[in-house]
Design an enzyme around this catalytic site. Structure first.
Site, PDB file in Angstrom:
ATOM      1  N   ASP A 243       0.827  -1.204   0.000  1.00 35.62           N
ATOM      2  CA  ASP A 243       0.000   0.000   0.000  1.00 35.62           C
ATOM      3  C   ASP A 243       0.863   1.257   0.000  1.00 35.62           C
ATOM      4  O   ASP A 243       0.588   2.223  -0.718  1.00 35.62           O
ATOM      5  CB  ASP A 243      -0.914  -0.037   1.243  1.00 35.62           C
ATOM      6  CG  ASP A 243      -2.029   0.981   1.166  1.00 35.62           C
ATOM      7  OD1 ASP A 243      -1.724   2.185   1.306  1.00 35.62           O
ATOM      8  OD2 ASP A 243      -3.188   0.613   0.957  1.00 35.62           O
TER       9      ASP A 243
ATOM     10  N   GLY B 138      -8.834  -6.310  -0.154  1.00 37.42           N
ATOM     11  CA  GLY B 138      -9.517  -7.338   0.636  1.00 37.42           C
ATOM     12  C   GLY B 138     -10.934  -7.564   0.126  1.00 37.42           C
ATOM     13  O   GLY B 138     -11.385  -8.705  -0.001  1.00 37.42           O
TER      14      GLY B 138
ATOM     15  N   TRP C 169      -5.693   0.976   0.074  1.00 38.21           N
ATOM     16  CA  TRP C 169      -5.663   0.051  -1.074  1.00 38.21           C
ATOM     17  C   TRP C 169      -5.698  -1.393  -0.617  1.00 38.21           C
ATOM     18  O   TRP C 169      -6.284  -2.253  -1.282  1.00 38.21           O
ATOM     19  CB  TRP C 169      -4.446   0.327  -1.957  1.00 38.21           C
ATOM     20  CG  TRP C 169      -4.485   1.711  -2.533  1.00 38.21           C
ATOM     21  CD1 TRP C 169      -3.557   2.695  -2.378  1.00 38.21           C
ATOM     22  CD2 TRP C 169      -5.537   2.282  -3.344  1.00 38.21           C
ATOM     23  NE1 TRP C 169      -3.964   3.832  -3.041  1.00 38.21           N
ATOM     24  CE2 TRP C 169      -5.160   3.608  -3.642  1.00 38.21           C
ATOM     25  CE3 TRP C 169      -6.751   1.794  -3.833  1.00 38.21           C
ATOM     26  CZ2 TRP C 169      -5.962   4.459  -4.413  1.00 38.21           C
ATOM     27  CZ3 TRP C 169      -7.543   2.636  -4.601  1.00 38.21           C
ATOM     28  CH2 TRP C 169      -7.145   3.951  -4.883  1.00 38.21           C
ATOM     29  N   ASP C 170      -5.056  -1.667   0.504  1.00 41.07           N
ATOM     30  CA  ASP C 170      -5.140  -3.022   1.064  1.00 41.07           C
ATOM     31  C   ASP C 170      -6.582  -3.353   1.439  1.00 41.07           C
ATOM     32  O   ASP C 170      -7.050  -4.478   1.231  1.00 41.07           O
ATOM     33  CB  ASP C 170      -4.271  -3.126   2.319  1.00 41.07           C
ATOM     34  CG  ASP C 170      -2.809  -3.389   2.003  1.00 41.07           C
ATOM     35  OD1 ASP C 170      -2.527  -3.997   0.960  1.00 41.07           O
ATOM     36  OD2 ASP C 170      -1.957  -2.985   2.810  1.00 41.07           O
ATOM     37  N   VAL C 171      -7.265  -2.377   2.020  1.00 38.12           N
ATOM     38  CA  VAL C 171      -8.661  -2.597   2.415  1.00 38.12           C
ATOM     39  C   VAL C 171      -9.512  -2.845   1.165  1.00 38.12           C
ATOM     40  O   VAL C 171     -10.332  -3.767   1.118  1.00 38.12           O
ATOM     41  CB  VAL C 171      -9.186  -1.402   3.239  1.00 38.12           C
ATOM     42  CG1 VAL C 171     -10.685  -1.511   3.471  1.00 38.12           C
ATOM     43  CG2 VAL C 171      -8.447  -1.314   4.584  1.00 38.12           C
TER      44      VAL C 171
END
Lengths: 413, 413
Positions: free
Chosen positions: A134, A168, A163-165
C-alpha cells in the site's frame, strides 16, 4: 455460528492486510476460515500496533474467528499437508485465498491438478507478480500528491492502508463469484489480482485518470475541503474542529440557514454573479464561503455547534483521535450491536467489531477473538486432513507442525 | 459479454461512490446492471471532476457498462415501474442495491412483499440510517488525526474516498453471499450496511481500537513513514522523491545493502544496543536510519536510484502526480491489458480500466463506456418490465420516463 456463508470452508495462506482482511470478512460471514502459517508465525505475526506483552493488535484484529494451523512450509511433508488441506473434499470446500505468491507446489496450476474444481484467488503486488505494498502503490499513482494543505508541495501519504482494504474486498468478491460459477457449472477457477491494478482501476473509476489525461493538469491539493462541491473543516470557539458538508443543494441550504448567512451569501451572489446552487461554483468559491461561515463556528464551542447542526439536519462530524472517538462516540462502543467487549489474551479487553452487515434472515453474530498460533493444528489435521491421532502425534514430534499453546504447556510442565 | 457473473441481473438505485462502485464491479464481472435515476439525473450527475463539456468524469467512471433508465420517481406510475423492474421474475434477478434509503415503496419490506425471494442491499450513512459521507466518517474515527507531518497538530483528510471504496466492496460481498444463500435455500434477504460501521469495523480489524483502548494514547502522526517498521520517503539529487520499504527483514537487508550502509548500521547497533532486525526497533529509530540512508539518495538522480533499487530487488515506488503516472507508468496505460483506450462522449479518449481480476476460465473483457442518461429506458421497460411499445410510448409522452438521447434528437429535429 450461523452466518450467511455457513458451511463454506476457505483455506488462507497470507500475511499483512488484504488477504487476512478477506479471510476475516468471510469468517465473520460464517465461513470456516483456516489460516496456515509458518511454525514461528507469519511475516505479520508481530506487526504494529503491539501491546507491552509483545502481542500484535494488528494480527489479532485481522485473524478473529479463524482457525490457526502452524506448519513447517520448508519441509516436503509440511507442504503435502497444506496441499491436502487446500484440496480436501467437500462441495463447499476447495477454496483458497493467498498472497504468498509461491510458485510451484502452492500455485493454482499445481493445486488444481489435484482438485480440478479448486477456486483459488491470488493477490500479488503488481500485475507482473512483483511485490508492492500500500505504501508504494499509493505514491506511484498520485494520491499523496493531491493530499494535504492547499499550496503545499509536500506529498502526504494516507495513514489508512486504503488500497489493502479495497483489495480485501476484491478478494472476497472474486472468491464468491467464482464459487457461484462452480456451483452452477462445476468448473474451478484460478483468479489473479494485483494490488496496484486494483488501485489503478479505482482511480480510473473515480474519474482521476480521465481528468488527468484530458486536461494534462494534476489535481491540486485542497486541504480538508470536499473536492468539487462544498465541505470544509472549521475551528470552534473551544479550539475543537468540525467537518461540515454542503455537497448536495439540500445540505448546502441547511448549512447556510443554520449559520444565518443567507444575506451574506446573497450579497456574494450579487457581487460576483456566481450561482452558489452550482456545486462547482461552491468549490471554486470555497474560500469566500468559508470566510462567511467561519465566524459562526468561531463564536461557539463545539457542543453548541453540534446541537445546532443536528437540529438543522446538517451532515457534519467532529475531528478527533481514536481515543476520543472511543470515549465520545456511541457508534464505537457497546451501544453499537456490531461491537462486543471481549478479552483478547495478551492484549486486554476492548470493543471488538463483528460483521457490519445485518441480514434479515440471520441474527447478528458476536465476533470471536483471534486464535493462538497453531491452536487448531490438531483438530484441522484430524477433521479436514483426515489424519489419525498417531500420524498427528508423529508430525508434532518431528516438528513438522506446531501449536504455541501446546508448547507453552510443555515448557510450563 | 462473458464474465463470471454472466446472466445475473442487478437493479441499482444510487448516487455518489459506494453503491455505484459496487454496481460497476458487478457489471465488470459480467452482470447486467440497470441503474435507475431521476429524469434530470441523480445527485451525482455533475459530480467533479467535470470536463469543459459539463460532463462528469466521476459519473462516467462509476457507471461504465451499466444500463441507464431515467424515471420520474415522484410520480406513482414511475414508482410502480421501478418496483416492477426490481421484482421482475428470473432466477438470477430480484437483486437490488441502493443507498437511496427511501422508506416505504422502495424499502426491503415493501419490495419483498411483492417478490419474497428478493435480495436487497441497502447502504446508509450511519447505523441509525442518517446521512454520513466519507468526508465525515473519516474525521470522526480519527484517521486525519494520525495523518500528516510528524509533530504537526493539523488533521489531514485523505483525498481518496477510501471508506466509500471499502463500502463498495462490502455491498458486493453481501449481495453475492445472500444470492448464494438464496440459490441453495430459496430464501430472500434484506441486508443493511452503514458506511460508518464499515469504517469503524475496519479500524478495529487493523488494531487501532485495541491500541487506543488499552494504551489510552492516540497514535502520533509519522509523516510518510511506514508505521511500525521501516519505510520512508527520500529526496533524490534531482528533487524527485521515492518511497522505500524495509518492512520485512529481507526488504530491510536489501535496502541496507544497496545503499552500502552496512557499516553505519552496525555502528548504530553497537552504540545503542538496539537490534535493527526487530521491526519495531526500526520504526522507533527511523530518524537515525533515515539519516544514514538519505545521503545515498541525495547523491543520485531518481533514474539512477530506480535502477539500483530494481537491480537489488528492493520494494520501492516513485512519488508522482496522476499526469506523471500516466506518462511514465506502463501499468497505467495500454501496456496493461486491464486498460483500454476508449472514447467517452463529452469527455475524450483516455485509458479506461476494466476488472482487475483475471480468471483462468474467462478471457479478459474490454471495459464498456458509460451510458447516456436513460439510454436503456425503452429497452429495459420492454425486456425487463414486459411493457409493450404503446405503453412505453405513453410513458415517454406523459414524461414519466426519459432518455436524454431521444430528447436531444427531438430538440434537434
Amino acid at each position: 455460528m450461523s452466518g450467511i456463508l455457513n458451511g463454506m470452508r476457505v483455506i488462507e495462506g497470507s500475511a499483512f492486510v488484504a488477504v487476512p482482511l478477506a479471510g476475516l470478512t468471510l469468517a465473520q460471514m460464517g465461513a470456516e476460515v483456516i489460516r496456515f502459517d509458518r511454525l514461528e508465525g507469519g511475516l505479520d505475526a508481530t506487526r504494529w500496533p503491539v501491546a507491552p506483552s509483545g502481542r500484535s493488535h494488528f494480527w489479532a484484529g485481522l485473524n478473529k474467528g479463524k482457525k490457526s494451523v502452524a506448519i513447517d512450509m520448508r519441509a516436503p511433508e509440511g507442504r503435502e499437508l497444506i496441499t491436502r488441506l487446500i484440496t480436501a473434499p467437500g462441495e463447499d470446500a476447495g477454496l483458497f485465498i493467498t498472497n504468498l505468491a509461491v510458485k510451484g507446489w502452492l500455485d493454482h496450476e499445481t493445486l488444481s491438478g489435484i482438485r480440478p474444481d479448486l477456486v483459488s484467488v491470488t493477490l500479488t503486488g503488481d500485475r507482473h507478480g512483483r511485490p508492492q505494498v500500500d505504501y508504494t502503490v499509493n505514491p506511484a499513482l498520485g494520491i499523496p500528491d493531491m493530499t494535504g494543505p492547499e499550496g503545499s508541495d509536500a506529498p502526504v501519504a494516507h495513514a489508512l492502508p486504503a488500497w489493502d482494504v479495497a483489495a480485501g474486498g476484491h478478494v472476497v468478491n472474486a472468491l464468491l463469484a467464482a464459487e457461484r460459477h462452480r456451483l452452477r457449472h462445476g468448473a474451478g477457477q484460478g483468479v489473479t489480482l494485483a494490488l496496484k491494478d486494483i488501485a489503478a482501476a479505482t482511480i480510473g473509476h473515480l474519474g482521476m485518470i480521465g481528468e488527468a489525461a484530458t486536461t494534462g493538469r494534476a489535481r491540486a491539493k485542497c486541504g480538508n475541503a470536499l473536492y468539487g462541491a462544498y465541505g470544509q473543516d472549521f475551528l470552534c470557539a473551544d479550539g475543537k474542529r468540525v467537518m461540515v458538508i454542503g455537497l448536495t443543494e439540500r445540505q448546502w441550504q441547511g448549512l447556510v440557514k443554520v449559520t444565518g448567512t443567507q444575506e451574506a451569501m446573497e450579497r456574494l451572489f450579487r457581487s460576483t454573479g456566481q450561482n452558489l446552487s452550482d456545486e462547482g461554483v461552491r468549490f471554486r468559491m470555497r474560500h469566500d464561503l468559508t470566510g462567511i461561515l467561519a465566524p459562526w463556528f468561531a463564536a461557539r464551542p463545539r457542543g453548541m455547534v453540534a446541537k445546532a447542526l443536528d437540529a438543522a439536519g446538517v451532515t457534519w462530524a467532529p475531528f478527533r483521535n481514536v481515543v476520543e472517538a472511543l470515549a465520545e462516540d456511541p457508534d464505537l462502543g457497546p451501544d453499537n450491536p456490531m461491537f462486543s467487549v471481549l478479552d483478547q489474551p495478551g492484549l486486554g479487553r476492548f470493543p471488538v467489531p463483528g460483521n457490519p452487515a445485518r441480514y434479515t434472515g440471520f441474527a447478528r453474530e458476536t465476533p470471536a477473538i483471534a486464535p493462538e498460533l497453531g491452536a487448531h493444528t490438531e483438530s484441522v489435521l484430524s477433521e479436514v486432513g483426515g489424519l489419525d491421532a498417531t500420524e498427528i502425534q508423529g508430525l508434532f514430534d518431528r516438528g513438522i507442525v506446531g501449536d504455541t499453546t501446546r508448547m507453552r504447556c510443555r515448557s510450563a510442565a
